[in-house]
Write a protein that holds these residues in place. Structure first.
Motif, mmCIF file in Angstrom:
data_model
loop_
_atom_site.group_PDB
_atom_site.id
_atom_site.type_symbol
_atom_site.label_atom_id
_atom_site.label_comp_id
_atom_site.label_asym_id
_atom_site.label_seq_id
_atom_site.Cartn_x
_atom_site.Cartn_y
_atom_site.Cartn_z
ATOM 1 N N LYS A 193 0.868 -1.167 0.000
ATOM 2 C CA LYS A 193 0.000 0.000 0.000
ATOM 3 C C LYS A 193 0.906 1.218 0.000
ATOM 4 N N GLU A 194 0.776 2.072 -1.011
ATOM 5 C CA GLU A 194 1.622 3.242 -1.161
ATOM 6 C C GLU A 194 0.747 4.476 -1.350
ATOM 7 N N THR A 195 1.218 5.622 -0.835
ATOM 8 C CA THR A 195 0.555 6.901 -1.058
ATOM 9 C C THR A 195 1.503 7.807 -1.825
ATOM 10 N N LEU A 196 1.056 8.304 -2.985
ATOM 11 C CA LEU A 196 1.876 9.119 -3.862
ATOM 12 C C LEU A 196 1.361 10.548 -3.840
ATOM 13 N N PRO A 197 2.217 11.521 -3.602
ATOM 14 C CA PRO A 197 1.780 12.917 -3.695
ATOM 15 C C PRO A 197 1.702 13.354 -5.158
ATOM 16 N N LEU A 198 0.555 13.868 -5.594
ATOM 17 C CA LEU A 198 0.373 14.322 -6.967
ATOM 18 C C LEU A 198 0.392 15.843 -7.015
ATOM 19 N N PRO A 199 1.107 16.429 -7.975
ATOM 20 C CA PRO A 199 1.062 17.877 -8.134
ATOM 21 C C PRO A 199 -0.278 18.296 -8.745
#
Length: 843
Positions: free
Chosen positions: A586-592
């Protein structure tokens, strides 16, 4: 019996049941793999062969029977194909299609059940073929998407109309099933002369069993033509100057072997060949000008050498053999010797493949092919012309017929958990066009006509369990970009590709089974917002503000995600990798802030995604690293760090703890040279290396068996992706990534240790006193990086590489220097004293 298996059957009349609900038929073939006339086709419109040896009879509901009198078959019949077909739906709708042969007393002789039939409508269940004075049964299981018409064409039947019964044709080669017949309005120009390779009178030699052939021919590439009359092992090797075996040309157990191979004559001596065979044989050595020319449809049996002198083209190959099919090309323009070959095809078993050919002059070598084959060439419109040596004649061959499938009932790839539509209204990046669609089976080449230049989505789905590859081709038909490289069964996914300005998008397909491809505008990408789920690669569009994307991945292979920030761009910008992991996670990616394209290029397993919008982030407050050296010295950014050290980025320390084998992804570590520090509490072997983008080993950091050690080594954090380190240990461990300024500094104070370590030196030219109490046979290495004025980590200079106990003095140039002590196995100490004489760096 499994697919490809074979067994002897009694030479008696057999009754063969074709189940369940399929129409049965049979083809009687000669030793070239073709029917001899209309009578060799047994089907409902002609239920009996003229000889009476093969008959079609009705049976119980869902079963049809073929009666094959093996002793009564004419001598010219080498094989009998047992075929099943359907006019309603496809074979995947048939419950357990199978074939079973019975002896006259009702005893079951052999049975074959087809596993996982796909979208084909006709199937060669099996073949009966002559071998060693008897008959064998082989389970074939080869399906045809274009039904009985395609199957018949492959075996010499001229199908005049789709709904007409099959008829015979004259024995010349037939075009491939999906290639239109060349027009006959005007004769084709005479082929241009072939000038590559030596010119000489053909050399011929005959013999029996084992022998040596000595061919006095000029230096250069030549054709070796071999034919053997016998059923044993055949081997042909080129002999070197010492009569040792050089290149192997033939290694086969095929009975009555025949084929043409490429060899290179040495020139300083005759071409000598060593032959192992069982029976009579003939060898001919020929100039390349004797090779057959691609252009008109060709057919043959066994290995072959062919010449291609036209422009960029697609070559469709139909193969009826049961073993390897290997096809290589040699681009000979501007060459005097034979160049390196490029492999275009390496498959096993019956198949139809389309491979892209670059413009000629080109040698095409069918290196392995133990069965009947046919080929047809189709030029590519708008392709570059061939090279000027030689000037080729145009080939009047029509392009492949595009097969268009009905739109699918549901989209391939991801779908919103709660419904949803592709983004369209507020997405204006990329060209707008009508989607292009094509279907096929096994290998092929797709030319997406009518798609304008720019970034597009390629949607690809395969029904099969073998290898799947999808490659973008350049104007010379070379593989440019890899879109798919997977062994995942029933692959499906969406990938990003770019249509070039100077020609159509062309894609090479390698698959085992039926497939469907669609080329779509980017606006058909799925919109991030509501929760999504899917299985396989996907293209997603983010049009909102700053957000966090949470990904739940349930696959076991790689998970790779890249971002494309397309705002203000006309072309697809450079991607930024944000995720490169292996296995469930489970990963959380910051999106611009959008517009952003999110490409999950590798995701071989189920996944779900959820977007959570966040307030714009404020600029972070600059902080200091919190690391401290093993002696308690302050870390970089605080008083006491290495004076005047500025090489490498400054950042907060990254730390990760683990047990055993793991991959560590050091996020938020800036690009540039860094220090990797590793500690463990075990006594066994430990190893660490950095990984490339494709998860291959890139740089070995250390490989030691030192108990409870603390080890440090320099590494380089990449620019466009996180630093990833693979750790192997047998205990709990801690891995930290620190700025280089956190390393201990060499000086007049003696430093001691028992493991590999990285040091800084910032003083003037000095003598370094090194003492190592290594055990006998162990090696010690010390390297030096001169980093003054450098932006990236420079090449190192080796200062020490010696075994066993060591006490030495090495001169150091003025700092700043980065020193690495590696491969040390025992206690050590070192001290830097000012040199008694000035020392320049070049010393």
């Amino acid at each position: 019996m499994v697919k490809g298996g074979n067994t002897f059957v009694p030479s008696v009349p057999l009754r063969i049941a074709v189940r369940h609900g399929l129409d049965a038929s049979a083809l009687l073939l000669d030793d070239g793999g073709s029917v001899r006339g209309d009578g060799d086709i047994v089907f409902h419109g002609q239920p009996a062969h003229p000889s009476g040896a093969v008959r079609l009879t009705d049976g119980d509901e869902g079963t049809e029977w073929l009666e094959v009198d093996l002793p009564g078959l004419e001598p010219g019949v080498a094989r009998v194909l047992v075929i099943g077909s359907t006019e309603v739906g496809s074979l995947r709708d048939v419950r357990e299609p199978s074939v079973e042969a019975f002896a006259p007393d009702g005893t079951s002789v052999v049975r074959y059940e087809v596993a996982h039939p796909a979208g084909e409508t006709a199937l060669v269940f099996a073949e009966l073929y002559r071998r060693a004075g008897g008959w064998k049964f082989r389970a074939v299981g080869q399906g045809y998407l274009d039904g009985l018409a395609g199957l018949a064409r492959d075996h010499g039947v001229d199908v005049a109309e789709e709904d007409a019964p099959p008829a015979s044709r004259d024995p010349r080669p037939t075009p491939a099933a999906d290639v239109a017949t060349p027009t006959a309005h005007a004769p084709a120009p005479a082929p241009a002369p072939w000038t590559f390779g030596p010119d000489f009178e053909p050399y011929e030699q005959s013999g029996r069993d084992n022998g040596v052939v000595t061919a006095p021919v000029p230096a250069g590439p030549v054709i070796v033509e071999l034919s053997v009359e016998g059923e044993g092992y055949t081997c042909l090797d080129v002999l070197d100057a010492r009569n040792g075996n050089g290149d192997n040309l033939v290694n086969s157990t095929q009975p009555d072997y025949r084929g043409r191979l490429l060899a290179v004559a040495p020139g300083t001596r005759p071409l000598r060949l060593r032959l192992e065979a069982e029976g009579r044989w003939q060898v001919r050595v020929l100039p390349l000008t004797h090779a057959r020319r691609l252009g008109e449809p060709l057919e043959g049996y066994g290995p072959e050498v062919l010449l291609h002198t036209a422009g960029t083209a697609d070559l469709t190959v139909h193969y009826s053999g049961g073993e390897n099919l290997i096809l290589n090309t040699f681009e000979v323009a501007g060459r005097t010797g034979l160049p390196e070959d490029e492999n275009l095809l390496n498959e096993i078993g019956r198949r139809t493949e389309t491979v892209p050919l670059p413009p000629g002059p080109l040698l095409v070598q069918l290196e392995m092919a133990d069965g009947h084959w046919s080929m047809a060439l189709a030029p590519v419109d708008g392709a570059p012309p061939p090279a000027p040596l030689p000037v080729p004649a145009p080939v009047d061959t029509a392009p492949p017929v595009r097969k268009v499938a009905e739109p699918p009932a549901a989209p391939v790839g991801a779908a919103p958990l709660g419904g949803g539509e592709p983004a369209t209204a507020d997405w204006d990046f990329g060209p707008v066009f009508t989607p292009y669609e094509e279907t096929g089976h096994d290998g092929g080449v797709v030319t997406a006509e009518g798609v304008p230049p720019g970034p597009v989505i390629v949607e690809f789905a395969v029904e099969g369990r073998g290898y799947t590859g999808l490659f973008v081709l350049d104007r010379r038909n070379n593989e440019r970009d890899i879109l798919v490289n997977s062994t995942h069964p029933n692959f499906r996914g969406r990938l990003l590709a770019e249509v070039p300005e100077d020609g159509p998008l062309r894609l090479k397909v390698r698959a085992e089974g039926g497939w469907r491809m669609r080329v779509l505008p980017l606006a058909h990408g799925l919109r991030l917002g509501e929760p999504l789920r899917g299985d396989g690669p996907e293209v997603l569009l983010h049009t909102a503000g700053t957000a966090d994307l949470t990904v739940h991945y349930k696959g076991d292979s790689n998970l790779i995600a890249d971002l494309y920030q397309v705002g203000g761009h006309q072309d697809l910008p450079t991607n930024r990798n944000v995720l490169n992991e292996i296995g469930k996670r489970k990963e959380t990616l910051p999106l611009p802030e959008g517009p952003v394209i999110v490409q999950f290029s590798m995701a071989e397993g189920p996944w779900t995604m959820e977007l959570k919008r966040v307030a714009p982030r404020t600029a972070p407050v600059a902080g200091t690293a919190v690391a401290r050296t093993r002696h308690g010295a302050p870390a970089p950014g605080t008083p006491g760090a290495a004076a005047g050290w500025s090489f490498g980025p400054s950042f907060p320390v990254f730390e990760r703890r683990g047990v055993g084998k793991q991959v560590v992804t050091a996020r938020n570590v800036p690009a540039g040279p860094v220090l990797v520090e590793f500690t463990h509490d075990g006594s066994g072997y430990t190893r660490a290396c950095t990984l490339s983008r494709w998860n291959r080993e890139e740089q070995r950091l250390f490989s030691e068996a030192i108990p409870q050690a603390r080890i440090s080594a320099p590494a380089v954090s990449p620019r466009h992706r996180p630093l990833r380190v693979r750790v192997e240990a047998d205990s709990t461990w801690t891995l930290r990534v620190l700025p280089l300024s956190a390393a201990r500094t060499l000086g007049a104070e003696t430093l001691c240790g028992e493991a590999p370590e990285t040091f800084l030196y910032t003083g003037p030219a000095a003598d370094l006193h090194v003492d190592v109490k290594a055990r006998q046979g162990a090696y010690t290495q010390l390297v030096c990086y001169e980093v003054e004025g450098a932006v990236e980590l420079p090449e190192y200079r080796l200062l020490i590489s010696e075994g066993g106990r060591l006490s030495t003095v090495v001169p150091l140039p003025p700092g700043p220097l980065l020193l690495g002590l590696g491969s040390v196995d025992g206690p050590w100490k070192m001290t830097a004293h000012p040199s008694s004489r000035p020392l320049a760096k070049e010393d």
